[in-house]
Design a protein around this motif. Structure first.
Motif, PDB file in Angstrom:
ATOM      1  N   GLU A   1       0.852  -1.195   0.000  1.00 20.90           N
ATOM      2  CA  GLU A   1       0.000   0.000   0.000  1.00 20.90           C
ATOM      3  C   GLU A   1       0.886   1.242   0.000  1.00 20.90           C
ATOM      4  N   GLU A   2       0.371   2.300  -0.634  1.00 22.67           N
ATOM      5  CA  GLU A   2       1.062   3.593  -0.573  1.00 22.67           C
ATOM      6  C   GLU A   2       0.030   4.663  -0.298  1.00 22.67           C
ATOM      7  N   PHE A   3       0.441   5.744   0.361  1.00 20.65           N
ATOM      8  CA  PHE A   3      -0.576   6.765   0.642  1.00 20.65           C
ATOM      9  C   PHE A   3      -0.778   7.679  -0.564  1.00 20.65           C
ATOM     10  N   GLU A   4      -2.028   8.089  -0.708  1.00 18.84           N
ATOM     11  CA  GLU A   4      -2.394   9.056  -1.753  1.00 18.84           C
ATOM     12  C   GLU A   4      -2.352  10.445  -1.125  1.00 18.84           C
ATOM     13  N   LYS A   5      -2.932  10.515   0.094  1.00 15.69           N
ATOM     14  CA  LYS A   5      -3.050  11.808   0.786  1.00 15.69           C
ATOM     15  C   LYS A   5      -3.096  11.536   2.285  1.00 15.69           C
ATOM     16  N   ILE A   6      -2.487  12.418   3.050  1.00 17.17           N
ATOM     17  CA  ILE A   6      -2.589  12.283   4.508  1.00 17.17           C
ATOM     18  C   ILE A   6      -3.297  13.530   5.025  1.00 17.17           C
TER      19      ILE A   6
ATOM     20  N   ASP B   1      -9.104  15.564  15.587  1.00 16.18           N
ATOM     21  CA  ASP B   1      -8.935  14.483  16.568  1.00 16.18           C
ATOM     22  C   ASP B   1      -8.083  13.344  16.019  1.00 16.18           C
ATOM     23  N   GLY B   2      -7.328  13.565  14.961  1.00 20.27           N
ATOM     24  CA  GLY B   2      -6.478  12.481  14.457  1.00 20.27           C
ATOM     25  C   GLY B   2      -6.024  12.690  13.030  1.00 20.27           C
ATOM     26  N   VAL B   3      -5.869  11.577  12.354  1.00 19.46           N
ATOM     27  CA  VAL B   3      -5.317  11.598  10.997  1.00 19.46           C
ATOM     28  C   VAL B   3      -6.091  10.591  10.141  1.00 19.46           C
ATOM     29  N   ILE B   4      -6.403  11.014   8.904  1.00 23.43           N
ATOM     30  CA  ILE B   4      -7.018  10.067   7.961  1.00 23.43           C
ATOM     31  C   ILE B   4      -6.009   9.830   6.859  1.00 23.43           C
ATOM     32  N   MET B   5      -5.701   8.550   6.637  1.00 28.43           N
ATOM     33  CA  MET B   5      -4.769   8.228   5.553  1.00 28.43           C
ATOM     34  C   MET B   5      -5.568   7.670   4.378  1.00 28.43           C
ATOM     35  N   HIS B   6      -5.454   8.321   3.233  1.00 28.61           N
ATOM     36  CA  HIS B   6      -6.125   7.859   2.013  1.00 28.61           C
ATOM     37  C   HIS B   6      -5.078   7.064   1.244  1.00 28.61           C
ATOM     38  N   LEU B   7      -5.363   5.793   0.990  1.00 25.15           N
ATOM     39  CA  LEU B   7      -4.391   4.943   0.293  1.00 25.15           C
ATOM     40  C   LEU B   7      -4.673   4.936  -1.210  1.00 25.15           C
ATOM     41  N   LYS B   8      -3.628   4.724  -1.998  1.00 30.16           N
ATOM     42  CA  LYS B   8      -3.800   4.717  -3.457  1.00 30.16           C
ATOM     43  C   LYS B   8      -4.761   3.619  -3.897  1.00 30.16           C
ATOM     44  N   SER B   9      -4.885   2.576  -3.072  1.00 30.14           N
ATOM     45  CA  SER B   9      -5.794   1.470  -3.406  1.00 30.14           C
ATOM     46  C   SER B   9      -7.251   1.848  -3.165  1.00 30.14           C
ATOM     47  N   GLY B  10      -7.503   3.059  -2.671  1.00 31.28           N
ATOM     48  CA  GLY B  10      -8.876   3.494  -2.424  1.00 31.28           C
ATOM     49  C   GLY B  10      -9.294   3.346  -0.969  1.00 31.28           C
ATOM     50  N   LYS B  11      -8.513   2.619  -0.159  1.00 34.02           N
ATOM     51  CA  LYS B  11      -8.892   2.437   1.254  1.00 34.02           C
ATOM     52  C   LYS B  11      -8.617   3.723   2.024  1.00 34.02           C
ATOM     53  N   LYS B  12      -9.310   3.845   3.167  1.00 33.35           N
ATOM     54  CA  LYS B  12      -9.051   4.965   4.075  1.00 33.35           C
ATOM     55  C   LYS B  12      -8.839   4.387   5.469  1.00 33.35           C
ATOM     56  N   VAL B  13      -7.870   4.913   6.200  1.00 36.89           N
ATOM     57  CA  VAL B  13      -7.639   4.455   7.574  1.00 36.89           C
ATOM     58  C   VAL B  13      -7.633   5.696   8.457  1.00 36.89           C
TER      59      VAL B  13
END
Ligand SMILES: Cc1cc2nc3c(=O)[nH]c(=O)nc-3n(C[C@H](O)[C@H](O)[C@H](O)COP(=O)(O)OP(=O)(O)OC[C@H]3O[C@@H](n4cnc5c(N)ncnc54)[C@H](O)[C@@H]3O)c2cc1C
Length: 466
Positions: free
Chosen positions: A238-243, A248-260
């Motif tokens: 996985e690689e990040f698209e956008k951080i 209250d935190g951080v959302i990581m958008h992954l290039k695969s379309g997932k969000k954490v």
């Protein structure tokens, strides 16, 4: 050495590379100055890297051990530590280390300067003191041991209060319930163990297809299994698209379309050499795209009077190696050549929970090289010592040549692996045929010890021969 200069040698940086060089130089009678930017000596190793992370890891691992032992812990008695609690332990170790290392410089009459060093010309350093004043120091030769720092990609906002790197994580100012770790290299995996051990949810984002691919595959698989078993969520490839930093935190958008989403992010993907502030252009040197300098086998850069050691020259980027490189460079600086060399098989110590340590070749390397090797294994759970101390998770694997019985690689997984490996390493380094697996069956070990794993693994391996 001529005495046209203020010093024979100026060392830039007081981490293990700088310390090894400085001590080696003064022992050979050189007049030296050491310049360190930080207000305490010891380098990234003591203040942001090796020492704090190992002290944190030790505290977490003892808490886990305590909580898993029915003698000490049950549903009424359970130890709970926060990151802030264990940081206090870390600070104590850091200050002991700093005091001890400061003593080395004082006893050996090394002149220490606090400030930022940069080259003004081939033999002159501009030293910017913390108050902004600048002095000029001259030397005939130089050792650059300025280390490295976490890589900061331009599209990650490290000023956001919930986005940390492996330095700033030591100033973590809230108690996270959930952390994203981006980068599953050694630092990422070690911090995944620390946070998980503190009961923090961990999402470990790996840009590769397996953990620590340089390890023997079994070791890397065992770590993946233990992470999985303890609840760490690993996402490979996985690689990040956008951080996105939110209140209250951080959302990581992954290039695969997932969000954490998590309370905070530890960005641990890559490091950069600290060469950008050295004004290398004034001495005709150029670092590569990762800020690293090229050196020859004597740690000499393209400018023969300037040497470089430690993280600033790249692989293996270990404190253990940096210290030795510094000592070897000191010999080369004074004598024009170095008789000592860094050993070929540098051991790997990875302080995850459980710990991993290796020396020599992996099964994958030996197979690719078509070496007819055999494997001897011991499981910790079968050793009396491991049973006594409750260290049931772990194994030792010895790879050896099936004809000559020469030891080719040793891989250990489990608590104290980084110590246990050195018994095997010492035998592996023996010359004149002394480096065979038979050593372990022809000797008597203390009993019960973890060293018994070598005897058990050797018998297991030799029994496979026909
Ligand atoms: C989280 C983490 C865990 C680690 N764990 C381990 C481990 O378990 N085992 C291991 O062997 N290694 C480990 N390492 C790696 C180890 O810390 C480094 O390899 C080691 O510190 C490198 O030593 P060095 O002397 O090259 O640089 P450093 O220790 O980084 O020291 C460089 C010093 O130079 C100073 N400096 C830089 N530029 C200038 C300048 N222009 N003027 C004056 N001073 C300057 C810096 O302030 C710093 O003090 C770890 C690293 C990290 C980040």
């Amino acid at each position: 050495m001529q005495h046209a200069y203020d010093y024979d040698v100026i060392v830039i940086g007081s981490g293990p590379g700088g310390e090894g060089a400085a001590m080696g130089l003064v022992k050979q009678g050189a007049r030296i100055a050491v310049i360190e930017r930080y207000h305490n000596i010891g380098g990234g190793c003591t203040h942001w890297g090796t020492i704090p992370s190992k002290a944190l890891r030790h505290a977490v691992s003892r808490t886990i051990e305590f909580n898993q032992n029915p003698l000490y812990s049950d549903h009424t008695r359970h130890l709970r530590s926060s990151f802030a609690d264990i940081l206090a332990h870390t600070e104590n170790v850091i200050s002991q280390q700093t005091r001890m290392r400061q003593g080395f410089y004082e006893r050996n009459h090394c002149e220490l300067f606090q400030g930022d060093a940069r080259f003004l010309d081939a033999n002159t350093i501009g030293l910017t003191h913390p108050d902004g004043s600048v002095d000029r120091l001259t030397a005939e030769k130089f050792v650059i041991a300025c280390g490295s720092r976490p890589y900061h990609p331009a599209d990650v906002d490290f000023t956001h209060p919930r986005i940390y790197d492996s330095d700033s994580i030591l100033n973590l100012h809230h108690e996270p319930g959930h952390v994203i770790i981006y980068g599953a290299g050694v630092i990422g995996c070690e911090y995944a163990s620390i946070f998980r051990g503190l009961n923090v949810k961990v999402d470990l984002i790996n840009t590769r297809d397996r953990l620590l691919a340089f390890l023997d595959q079994e070791m890397s698989d065992a770590l993946s299994y233990h992470f999985w078993n303890s609840g760490v969520v690993i996402r490979h490839n996985e690689e990040f698209e956008k951080i996105e930093g939110v209140s209250d935190g951080v959302i990581m958008h992954l290039k695969s379309g997932k969000k954490v989403k998590a309370d905070c992010l530890l960005y641990a993907n890559g490091r950069t050499g600290n060469t950008d502030s050295l004004s290398l252009e004034n001495v005709g040197l150029e670092a590569d795209g990762r800020g690293l300098l090229k050196v020859n086998s004597m740690y000499q850069t393209a400018q023969p009077h300037i040497y470089a050691v430690g993280d600033v020259i790249g692989y293996p980027s270990l404190a253990s190696a940096a210290y030795d490189q510094g000592r070897i460079a000191a010999q080369a600086v004074i004598k024009g050549e170095a008789t000592a060399h860094l050993i070929e098989d540098i051991p790997t110590g990875i302080y995850t929970i459980p710990e991993i340590s290796s020396v020599g070749k992996t099964e994958q390397q030996l197979t690719a090289m078509k070496v007819p090797y055999e494997v001897g294994r011991a499981q910790f759970k079968h050793l009396a010592r491991a049973q006594i101390v409750g260290m049931n998770v772990g194994s030792l694997k010895i790879l050896f040549h099936r004809d000559t019985k020469e030891i080719l690689g040793i891989h250990c997984f489990g608590e104290r692996a980084a110590e246990i490996i050195h018994i095997g390493q010492a035998i592996m380094e023996q010359k004149n045929g002394g480096n065979t697996i038979e050593y372990f069956v022809n000797t008597t070990f203390n009993y019960p010890t973890m060293a018994e794993a070598y005897r058990v693994a050797a018998l297991n391996g030799l029994n496979r021969l026909f």
